[in-house]
Scaffold this motif. Structure first.
Motif, short mmCIF file in Angstrom:
data_model
loop_
_atom_site.label_atom_id
_atom_site.label_comp_id
_atom_site.label_asym_id
_atom_site.label_seq_id
_atom_site.Cartn_x
_atom_site.Cartn_y
_atom_site.Cartn_z
N MET A 1 5.01 7.37 4.64
CA MET A 1 4.63 7.03 3.26
C MET A 1 3.27 6.35 3.31
O MET A 1 3.06 5.41 4.08
CB MET A 1 5.70 6.11 2.66
N ASP A 2 2.34 6.83 2.50
CA ASP A 2 1.03 6.21 2.48
C ASP A 2 1.07 4.91 1.67
O ASP A 2 2.03 4.61 0.98
CB ASP A 2 -0.03 7.17 1.96
N ALA A 3 -0.01 4.16 1.77
CA ALA A 3 -0.05 2.84 1.13
C ALA A 3 0.02 2.94 -0.39
O ALA A 3 0.66 2.10 -1.04
CB ALA A 3 -1.32 2.10 1.55
N ALA A 4 -0.60 3.98 -0.97
CA ALA A 4 -0.55 4.12 -2.43
C ALA A 4 0.87 4.39 -2.91
O ALA A 4 1.32 3.83 -3.91
CB ALA A 4 -1.49 5.23 -2.89
N SER A 5 1.60 5.22 -2.17
CA SER A 5 2.99 5.50 -2.54
C SER A 5 3.86 4.25 -2.40
O SER A 5 4.72 3.99 -3.23
CB SER A 5 3.56 6.62 -1.68
N ARG A 77 -4.56 -2.28 -5.36
CA ARG A 77 -6.01 -2.42 -5.18
C ARG A 77 -6.36 -2.41 -3.69
O ARG A 77 -7.33 -1.76 -3.27
CB ARG A 77 -6.51 -3.71 -5.82
N ASP A 78 -5.59 -3.15 -2.88
CA ASP A 78 -5.84 -3.18 -1.45
C ASP A 78 -5.68 -1.78 -0.85
O ASP A 78 -6.50 -1.36 -0.02
CB ASP A 78 -4.88 -4.15 -0.74
N SER A 79 -4.65 -1.08 -1.26
CA SER A 79 -4.40 0.26 -0.76
C SER A 79 -5.54 1.21 -1.12
O SER A 79 -6.00 1.99 -0.29
CB SER A 79 -3.07 0.77 -1.33
N LEU A 80 -5.98 1.14 -2.36
CA LEU A 80 -7.07 2.01 -2.79
C LEU A 80 -8.36 1.67 -2.04
O LEU A 80 -9.13 2.57 -1.68
CB LEU A 80 -7.28 1.89 -4.29
#
Length: 86
Positions: A1-5, A77-80
């Protein structure tokens, strides 16, 4: 799972928790007043100790929800920012 998900999942869980807490507060308020649940949680009601407790609980739930959502927004925000840095 990526950070945005993962961040989206945290926001979804926070919103579900907020909804459960609001439904619980509405049902407790309805049980205490002896009437059905009111969709307008902020409708004027006669001033009583029960009303003051209800207002306090709603305010606390709102503060809790705002805190959880703020953390989730920070995580998004951190993930993006991490994804843009790649």
């Amino acid at each position: 799972m990526d950070a945005a998900s993962a961040a989206k999942d945290r926001v979804d869980r926070a919103l579900a928790l907020l909804e459960r807490r609001l439904l619980d507060l509405k049902s407790r308020a309805a049980a205490a007043s002896g009437r059905g649940p009111d969709d307008d949680l902020f409708a004027p009601q006669p001033s009583s100790e029960t009303d003051r407790i209800r207002i306090h609980e709603l305010e606390a739930a709102g503060r809790d929800a705002a805190e959880v959502l703020a953390r989730a927004a920070d995580a998004i925000r951190d993930s993006l920012a991490e994804q843009e840095a790649r």
